[in-house]
Design an enzyme around this catalytic site. Structure first.
Site, mmCIF file in Angstrom:
data_model
loop_
_atom_site.group_PDB
_atom_site.id
_atom_site.type_symbol
_atom_site.label_atom_id
_atom_site.label_comp_id
_atom_site.label_asym_id
_atom_site.label_seq_id
_atom_site.Cartn_x
_atom_site.Cartn_y
_atom_site.Cartn_z
ATOM 1 N N TYR A 31 0.789 -1.348 0.190
ATOM 2 C CA TYR A 31 -0.008 -0.155 0.078
ATOM 3 C C TYR A 31 1.144 1.236 0.477
ATOM 4 C CZ TYR A 31 1.373 0.162 4.955
ATOM 5 O OH TYR A 31 2.164 0.355 6.098
ATOM 6 N N SER A 263 2.224 5.016 11.153
ATOM 7 C CA SER A 263 3.092 3.232 11.055
ATOM 8 C C SER A 263 0.939 2.834 10.682
ATOM 9 C CB SER A 263 3.271 2.077 12.007
ATOM 10 O OG SER A 263 3.282 1.294 12.243
ATOM 11 N N LYS A 264 1.502 2.004 9.748
ATOM 12 C CA LYS A 264 -0.490 0.439 9.378
ATOM 13 C C LYS A 264 0.117 -0.426 10.320
ATOM 14 C CE LYS A 264 -3.066 -0.491 6.093
ATOM 15 N NZ LYS A 264 -4.135 0.274 5.248
ATOM 16 N N ARG A 265 0.890 -1.042 10.893
ATOM 17 C CA ARG A 265 0.566 -1.868 11.499
ATOM 18 C C ARG A 265 -0.393 -1.101 13.489
ATOM 19 N NH1 ARG A 265 5.881 -3.212 10.859
ATOM 20 N NH2 ARG A 265 6.972 -1.478 13.043
ATOM 21 N N ASP A 273 -6.715 4.202 2.279
ATOM 22 C CA ASP A 273 -7.933 3.964 3.532
ATOM 23 C C ASP A 273 -7.680 5.169 3.347
ATOM 24 O OD1 ASP A 273 -6.718 1.953 4.425
ATOM 25 O OD2 ASP A 273 -5.637 2.481 5.659
#
Length: 497
Positions: A31, A263-265, A273
């Protein structure tokens, strides 16, 4: 194993010169996060501001982390954002190929050339990738560092597995210049003999990007400030080959708050998104441009920039050393400004899919004008207009409004008068409905708001609606409007019983 020096001369001859050349070189790992998008934007702006060339290069040497379909995400995001590239895997160019895995032989040749120049060496030591990444590798302990080249080549010819490591000078310092951070000097003793070519023959990121940047004629290298620590090793590689060092532009990170990088995490949004959350691409780009950059001079107070205006205004002197904090509320403000500024036709087009999520019985084009000044994100729309298809359950308490001087008792009187008037209108246009209600309020001796409030509540069943009584009634049509007003009359009457 003999090197063909004519190969290197031919590669040099292909390098374009004479103008600014920048590259965006993402890894296809799933992404486009906000920091990545900002890097792409700044890199594109540097090239476009200078009338230069912008290159898209896919860095897919870390094939363990590669995600299927991620390259398509990169292409789609760049196209949606208008960040067109002049050279790249899909359009070609004078220094193709633009996908690193297709340049494998090139890296091998240059790694061997570096060995011959004495700035790299074959290493046969068993060492796991995690050990490499920990930074614990002590070059003084590496028996391969000082192995005579003839012995090393013999072991290579015998099929022994190897990596090629950069031979960092043991003493002295290395100074590099960054356009944002200025001159930075490090002790060579603090640098490790990083792997340049892995056992599988693929290059490490740090080696491949130096080779590619030189062979593609890149003049400005834009990347995150986390790569500042690697810059001395890049400089040593350029110097070892005798190549000109490009302008480094290290951008400080985009942060979720004062302590944490995005962070995507941790659930922080990617570009896709943000689109799914109802933000316009133009608003996202405008906001991302200002995450770590600010315009100078007469533009210093300006916040809203089109992509064309950013090209004119962008200057590296405006890039900040300080981390930028991603503020969703600020992005929401930008988005609202962009929504308001759209032409009615353009807004109706982007709003239509969101209107259709909850409205199937009415024309989205008729509803869109009610929304343009009343939503900050496109995802606000479905909940705002769901009453059109289905009148929600509501309490008679909604008829009470102090400002409009309305109570359930007043509402009964207003609706009793409004229903027959609306039933008798010869023309069901906005003008006719408005004129009829205004004339009725005058005849009843009340202010317009005292009549409009209960009519709107009965028609929509909500305290807050896009549009007023007139617009809502016009869209609902005579029959549905009268039906709802009669239900409202019953509800208000029941509250008085």
């Amino acid at each position: 194993m003999t090197l063909d020096y004519g190969y290197f001369d031919a590669m040099e001859a292909k390098i374009p010169h004479g103008k600014v050349r920048t590259r965006f070189a993402p890894s296809p790992t799933g992404y486009m996060h906000v920091g990545n998008l900002r890097t792409a934007l700044y890199t594109w702006l540097i090239a476009r501001h200078a009338g230069g060339t912008f290159i898209l290069r896919i860095e897919d040497t870390d094939q363990v982390r590669e995600v299927k379909g991620a390259t398509e995400v990169i292409y789609r995001t760049m196209a949606e954002c208008g960040l067109t590239h002049d050279e790249g895997p899909d359009v070609g160019g004078p220094v193709a190929p633009y996908i690193q895995s297709q340049r494998r032989d090139t890296y091998g040749q240059y790694a061997r050339l570096l060995v011959e120049k004495g700035h790299a060496y074959y290493c046969f030591c068993e060492k796991t990738e995690s050990e490499e990444e920990s930074g614990d590798f002590q070059r003084e302990e590496d028996p391969c560092r000082n192995l005579p080249l003839e012995q090393a080549l013999a072991r290579v010819e015998a099929g022994e597995p190897f990596v090629i490591r950069q031979k960092i000078p043991k003493e002295g310092t290395t100074t590099f210049h960054d356009a944002i951070f200025g001159d930075i000097t490090v002790e060579n003793s603090t640098l490790d003999d990083q792997v340049l070519l892995k056992r599988d023959g693929l290059p490490t990121y740090n080696f491949a990007n130096v080779i590619d940047d030189h062979l593609m004629g890149i003049t400005h290298v834009v990347r995150g400030s986390e790569y500042l620590a690697s810059a001395p090793k890049y400089n040593l590689l350029y110097q070892a080959f005798g190549w000109e060092i490009p302008t480094y532009v290290h951008c400080s990170p985009v942060m979720r708050d004062q302590q944490h990088k995005m962070s995507k995490r941790h659930g922080d949004p990617s570009y896709e998104d943000l689109k799914a959350q109802g933000f316009l691409t133009e608003a996202i780009l405008n906001y991302v441009a200002l995450l770590g950059w600010s315009p100078k001079g007469e533009l210093a107070e300006q916040e809203i920039f089109s992509l064309e205006q950013l090209v004119e205004a962008f200057d590296l002197t405006g890039v900040s050393k300080s981390p930028a904090i991603f503020d969703l509320e600020k992005l929401t403000y930008f988005n609202a400004v962009y929504l308001r500024a759209m032409s009615p036709e353009a807004f109706a087009q982007v709003a239509a899919p969101y209107i259709r999520q909850t409205v199937t019985k009415y024309d989205p084009a008729a509803i869109a004008p009610l929304l343009q000044a009343r939503c900050e994100k496109l995802t606000d729309i479905p909940e705002k207009v769901d009453f059109f298809d289905s009148l929600p359950e509501y309490s008679a308490d909604l008829f009470t409004n102090k400002k409009s001087k309305c109570t359930p008792e007043v509402a009964v009187n207003m609706l009793q008068a409004a229903i027959p008037m609306l039933e008798g209108l010869s023309d069901w246009s906005g003008e006719a409905i408005h004129g009829g209600l205004v004339a009725l309020a005058e005849s009843l001796g009340v202010k317009n708001a005292t009549l409009m409030w209960p009519v709107r509540i009965a028609a929509a069943g909500k305290a807050v609606t896009p549009g007023g009584a007139v617009e809502i009634c016009q869209i609902l049509g005579r029959e549905e409007t009268v039906r709802r007003l009669k239900l409202g009359l019953d509800k208000a009457s029941a509250a008085l019983a």
